[in-house]
Design a protein around this motif. Structure first.
Motif, PDB file in Angstrom:
ATOM      1  N   SER A   2      -7.239   7.843   0.326  1.00  0.00           N
ATOM      2  CA  SER A   2      -7.416   6.427   0.031  1.00  0.00           C
ATOM      3  C   SER A   2      -6.817   6.185  -1.348  1.00  0.00           C
ATOM      4  O   SER A   2      -6.929   7.019  -2.244  1.00  0.00           O
ATOM      5  N   THR A   3      -6.175   5.044  -1.498  1.00  0.00           N
ATOM      6  CA  THR A   3      -5.490   4.773  -2.751  1.00  0.00           C
ATOM      7  C   THR A   3      -6.466   4.218  -3.774  1.00  0.00           C
ATOM      8  O   THR A   3      -7.108   3.209  -3.524  1.00  0.00           O
ATOM      9  N   ASP A  40       1.065   8.971  -3.373  1.00  0.00           N
ATOM     10  CA  ASP A  40       0.830   7.554  -3.684  1.00  0.00           C
ATOM     11  C   ASP A  40       1.999   7.051  -4.515  1.00  0.00           C
ATOM     12  O   ASP A  40       2.217   7.507  -5.634  1.00  0.00           O
ATOM     13  N   GLU A  43       2.195   1.842  -3.144  1.00  0.00           N
ATOM     14  CA  GLU A  43       2.358   0.904  -2.014  1.00  0.00           C
ATOM     15  C   GLU A  43       1.205  -0.094  -1.930  1.00  0.00           C
ATOM     16  O   GLU A  43       1.419  -1.287  -1.729  1.00  0.00           O
ATOM     17  N   ASP A  44      -0.027   0.413  -2.043  1.00  0.00           N
ATOM     18  CA  ASP A  44      -1.202  -0.447  -1.843  1.00  0.00           C
ATOM     19  C   ASP A  44      -1.792  -0.946  -3.157  1.00  0.00           C
ATOM     20  O   ASP A  44      -2.815  -1.627  -3.143  1.00  0.00           O
ATOM     21  N   SER A  45      -1.207  -0.555  -4.288  1.00  0.00           N
ATOM     22  CA  SER A  45      -1.891  -0.841  -5.539  1.00  0.00           C
ATOM     23  C   SER A  45      -1.058  -1.540  -6.617  1.00  0.00           C
ATOM     24  O   SER A  45      -1.599  -2.348  -7.371  1.00  0.00           O
TER      25      SER A  45
END
Ligand code: NAD
Ligand code: MG
Length: 299
Positions: A2-3, A40, A43-45
């Motif tokens: 999980s990011t 990581d 991408e999501d943050s």
């Protein structure tokens, strides 16, 4: 994985996966897609703040690892991007193109081998033409092949490592400089290996030392044009470069363990440094080598 929210205050030793990892051999150049745990790249943050609004950037090695993290961050900061990578990395590159477009910016893929002078020079000219100008050149592409002994380093390997890491840098910078306006920036990618070479990375560490000298000399040479040149020197970062021959495979399970923070860095942890060096926020910074090593100090 999980990011984590990279903006929330937290313990950096616990922010990302720690050793042990699985051995996971890939053939070079490797794919981020195939790594476990998944790196990581932000991408999501990653959140942009308009720090590169309207800028036009060429990024080599933009498909995966540190180059991908820079590409995502630059796009979210408002830049249009030409991405270079090797044709065999198309699957990784497609994901980056989609992420840049999701950020509302232009992504132009120009795959090819920068260890060939003709291609390296054409890449810069085409990037300039397709973007309608060029403001930022980010040299991230690199080749790293571990060998236990100098006896195992072939002339072919030595040559390929220098062509990719040093000659390409020379060709790309030489082609770019006449096209760059005042305010433009060049960012190169050195390494902790520039200063603390591993015995298994004779040729690679030598190229990374060369990049430090090149960066400092070029910075002084072009300062009067208002162009800044800096480099980032990463420590152990979780990217396909390492399991695809950059380390002896038996070192992958403990990769990053020896850094004071006790884990490898993630590409996302370098993104804001590339953004800083590309943006006007670093206006008085040139000829600098910025370490991102997890605590192993650089000179
Ligand atoms: P990566 O494998 O994700 O990126 C390297 C990229 O180099 C590849 O994606 C590939 O597109 C590109 N490349 C290699 N040979 C090429 C060629 N001939 N033509 C065009 N492109 C080519 O790995 P990474 O770790 O993100 O590497 C990026 C840079 O960071 C490299 O310069 C590397 O030396 C440097 N670095 C990495 C680490 C680390 O621990 N991962 C540490 C210090 C420095
Ligand atoms: Mg790659």
């Amino acid at each position: 994985m999980s990011t984590p929210n990279q903006y929330a205050m937290q313990d950096p030793t616990k922010q990302y996966p720690k050793p042990e990892f699985d051995e996971q051999p890939q053939s070079a150049p490797g794919l981020a897609k195939a790594m476990r745990p998944k790196p990581d790249h932000g991408e999501d943050s990653y959140k942009g703040f308009g720090r590169l609004a309207g800028r036009r950037a060429l990024i080599t090695g933009a498909d995966s690892g540190i180059g991908r993290a820079a590409a995502i961050a630059f796009a979210r900061e408002g830049a249009d991007i030409v991405l270079n990578y090797l044709p065999s990395e198309e699957a990784d590159a497609k994901e980056v193109v989609a992420l840049i477009e999701q950020a509302g910016r232009r992504a132009i893929a120009l795959p090819g081998d920068i260890s060939e002078e003709t291609f390296a020079t054409q890449l810069v000219r085409q990037a300039h033409e397709k973007l309608g100008g060029l403001d930022i050149v980010v040299n991230v592409a690199g080749k790293q092949t571990a060998q236990k002994s100098i006896a195992d380093v072939t002339t072919e390997q030595f040559d390929a490592t220098f062509k990719t890491n040093v000659y390409a840098l020379f060709w790309i910078c030489k082609a770019a400089l006449p096209l760059l306006p005042a305010g433009a920036t060049i960012i190169n990618t050195a390494s902790i290996q520039s200063y603390q070479p591993s015995p298994t990375l004779l040729d690679y560490a030598s190229t990374k030392s060369a990049i430090v000298g090149f960066t400092k000399a070029l910075a002084k040479q072009v300062a009067e044009k208002g162009i800044r040149v800096n480099a980032v020197a990463p420590g152990p970062i979780w990217t396909p470069l390492q399991p695809s021959g950059g380390q002896p495979q038996e070192k992958i399970p403990t990769f990053g363990e020896q850094s004071p923070l006790g884990r490898p860095g993630q590409p996302a942890e370098l993104a804001s440094i590339y953004v800083f060096l590309a943006s006007q926020e670093s206006s008085y910074v040139t000829g600098e080598i910025y370490g991102v090593t997890g605590g192993n100090p650089l000179p």
